[in-house]
Motif scaffolding. Structure first.
Motif, short mmCIF file in Angstrom:
data_model
loop_
_atom_site.label_atom_id
_atom_site.label_comp_id
_atom_site.label_asym_id
_atom_site.label_seq_id
_atom_site.Cartn_x
_atom_site.Cartn_y
_atom_site.Cartn_z
N SER A 185 9.14 33.36 11.67
CA SER A 185 8.20 32.54 10.91
C SER A 185 7.63 33.30 9.73
N VAL A 186 7.23 34.54 9.97
CA VAL A 186 6.71 35.37 8.88
C VAL A 186 7.80 35.66 7.85
N VAL A 187 9.01 35.97 8.33
CA VAL A 187 10.13 36.28 7.43
C VAL A 187 10.46 35.08 6.55
N PHE A 188 10.52 33.88 7.13
CA PHE A 188 10.81 32.69 6.34
C PHE A 188 9.69 32.42 5.33
N GLY A 189 8.45 32.64 5.74
CA GLY A 189 7.34 32.46 4.81
C GLY A 189 7.45 33.39 3.62
N LEU A 190 7.87 34.64 3.86
CA LEU A 190 8.02 35.61 2.77
C LEU A 190 9.24 35.29 1.91
N MET A 191 10.35 34.93 2.54
CA MET A 191 11.56 34.65 1.77
C MET A 191 11.43 33.37 0.94
N PHE A 192 10.54 32.49 1.34
CA PHE A 192 10.31 31.27 0.55
C PHE A 192 9.54 31.57 -0.73
N GLN A 193 9.19 32.84 -0.98
CA GLN A 193 8.56 33.22 -2.23
C GLN A 193 9.59 33.44 -3.33
N PHE A 194 10.87 33.39 -3.01
CA PHE A 194 11.93 33.68 -3.97
C PHE A 194 11.85 32.84 -5.24
N TYR A 213 25.72 38.77 -7.48
CA TYR A 213 25.06 39.97 -6.96
C TYR A 213 23.78 39.60 -6.23
N ILE A 214 23.05 38.62 -6.77
CA ILE A 214 21.81 38.19 -6.12
C ILE A 214 22.10 37.56 -4.77
N PHE A 215 23.19 36.80 -4.69
CA PHE A 215 23.56 36.20 -3.41
C PHE A 215 23.88 37.27 -2.38
N VAL A 216 24.59 38.33 -2.80
CA VAL A 216 24.90 39.43 -1.89
C VAL A 216 23.62 40.14 -1.45
N ILE A 217 22.67 40.34 -2.38
CA ILE A 217 21.40 40.98 -2.04
C ILE A 217 20.63 40.14 -1.02
N ILE A 218 20.63 38.83 -1.22
CA ILE A 218 19.96 37.94 -0.27
C ILE A 218 20.60 38.04 1.11
N LEU A 219 21.93 38.11 1.15
CA LEU A 219 22.63 38.26 2.43
C LEU A 219 22.24 39.57 3.12
N THR A 277 17.24 30.50 1.31
CA THR A 277 16.67 31.42 0.33
C THR A 277 17.42 31.35 -0.99
N TYR A 278 18.75 31.30 -0.92
CA TYR A 278 19.52 31.21 -2.16
C TYR A 278 19.28 29.87 -2.86
N LEU A 279 19.17 28.79 -2.10
CA LEU A 279 18.88 27.49 -2.70
C LEU A 279 17.52 27.50 -3.38
N LEU A 280 16.55 28.18 -2.78
CA LEU A 280 15.24 28.31 -3.39
C LEU A 280 15.30 29.16 -4.65
N PHE A 281 16.12 30.20 -4.62
CA PHE A 281 16.33 31.00 -5.83
C PHE A 281 16.88 30.13 -6.96
N GLU A 282 17.84 29.26 -6.64
CA GLU A 282 18.41 28.36 -7.65
C GLU A 282 17.34 27.40 -8.17
N ALA A 283 16.45 26.95 -7.28
CA ALA A 283 15.37 26.06 -7.72
C ALA A 283 14.44 26.77 -8.70
N GLY A 284 14.07 28.02 -8.37
CA GLY A 284 13.23 28.79 -9.29
C GLY A 284 13.93 29.05 -10.60
N LEU A 285 15.23 29.30 -10.56
CA LEU A 285 16.00 29.53 -11.78
C LEU A 285 16.06 28.26 -12.62
N PHE A 286 16.20 27.11 -11.97
CA PHE A 286 16.25 25.83 -12.68
C PHE A 286 14.95 25.57 -13.45
N PHE A 287 13.81 25.73 -12.76
CA PHE A 287 12.52 25.48 -13.42
C PHE A 287 12.24 26.52 -14.50
#
Length: 242
Positions: free
Chosen positions: A159-168, A192-198, A219-229
Motif C-alpha cells: 500500500s505504501v509502495v503503490f502510494g509512492l509510485m503513484f507520484q510518478f 530506459y524509463i520503462f526498464v528503470i520502473i521495472l 506506474t508506467y501508465l501514470l508516467f505516460e499520463a504525466g508526460l501527456f499533460f
C-alpha cells in the motif's frame, strides 16, 4: 558574514521547530492508531480473502502485538501525511515566488490525492488479485496455510509502495514544467524509463513476477499520463510566447 551565519541559524531553528511539530503529531496519533489497528487488520483481511474460507494463523505469542504496532505506525504516517506536508510547505513558503507558491500548493494537494488513490488501488484491486493467484495453486492434497503477519505486512508494504509510485506523473510533470529535463529528451528515453520502473518495482515488491508486473504497468501508465499533460503544457507555453 555574520548576517549570513545568523540567517543560517534562523533557518535551522525554523527547520528544527518544523521537525518537532511533525514528530509530535506522529507521537500524538500513535496511540489512537494502535487502538484502531485491529479493525483495520480485520478490514484488510476481509478485502483480500473475499469469500475464500481460509483461516489465517499466527505462530508466536507476541506476533499479533508486533503486527498491531506495525499497522499503527503505517496508519499514523498516512493520517499525519497532510499535516506533515503542510508543515513542510510552510517551511519552504518564504523562499518561493508567488507563481511557485501556487504551483507547490497544487503539488501538495495533488501528491496527497495520488498517494490516496495508489493506496486504495492496491488494497481493493491488487491485493485480492495476489491472494487469489496464490490460492489458485491449492489442490485437494495441498492446502494454503497463511500466516496473518506475512499477509498483513505484505498489504501494508505494498500500500505504501503503490502510494509512492503513484507520484510518478507528478514528478514527470514537475521536471518538464520547470525545464529540469526537456519534453523531447524524456520522450526519446521512454525505453530506459520503462526498464528503470521495472527495476524499482522488482526492488520494492516481493520476489514474484505477479507483484512486480502489477506495480510496474500502472506506474508506467501514470508516467505516460504525466508526460501527456506536460507535453500539453509545454505546447501551450510555446503558443503563448509566439
Amino acid at each position: 558574514m555574520e548576517n549570513k551565519d545568523e540567517s543560517l541559524i534562523q533557518h535551522l531553528e525554523v527547520l528544527r521547530r518544523t521537525l518537532i511539530r511533525c514528530f509530535l503529531a506522529l507521537a500524538a496519533g500513535l496511540v489512537p492508531m494502535f487502538l484502531t489497528a485491529p479493525y483495520v487488520i480485520d478490514g484488510l483481511i476481509k478485502i483480500m480473502l473475499g469469500e475464500h474460507p481460509i483461516v489465517l494463523n499466527y505462530f508466536s505469542p507476541m506476533e499479533m502485538f508486533i503486527l498491531q504496532i506495525k499497522t499503527a505506525v503505517v496508519l499514523d504516517i498516512l493520517v499525519c501525511f497532510p499535516y506533515i506536508a503542510r508543515q513542510i510547505w510552510l517551511f519552504v513558503l518564504p523562499a518561493l515566488y508567488d507563481n511557485e507558491r501556487c504551483f507547490i500548493r497544487s503539488v501538495v494537494l495533488t501528491s496527497s490525492l495520488l498517494f490516496l488513490i495508489g493506496v486504495c488501488f492496491c488494497i481493493f484491486f491488487i491485493l485480492p488479485l495476489i491472494i487469489n493467484f496464490g490460492i489458485s495453486f491449492a489442490t485437494a492434497d495441498i492446502q494454503a496455510v497463511l500466516g496473518i503477519s506475512s499477509v498483513v505486512t505484505l498489504a501494508l508494504w505494498l500500500s505504501v509502495v503503490f502510494g509512492l509510485m503513484f507520484q510518478f506523473p507528478l514528478i514527470t510533470y514537475s521536471l518538464i514544467r520547470y525545464e529540469i529535463v526537456s519534453y523531447q529528451s524524456v520522450v526519446h528515453k521512454r525505453p530506459y524509463i520503462f526498464v528503470i520502473i521495472l527495476i524499482i518495482a522488482a526492488l520494492l515488491t516481493p520476489p514474484d513476477v505477479v507483484s512486480q508486473v502489477m506495480l510496474a504497468v500502472p506506474t508506467y501508465l501514470l508516467f505516460e499520463a504525466g508526460l501527456f499533460f506536460a507535453g500539453r503544457t509545454s505546447t501551450k507555453n510555446k503558443k503563448d510566447l509566439t
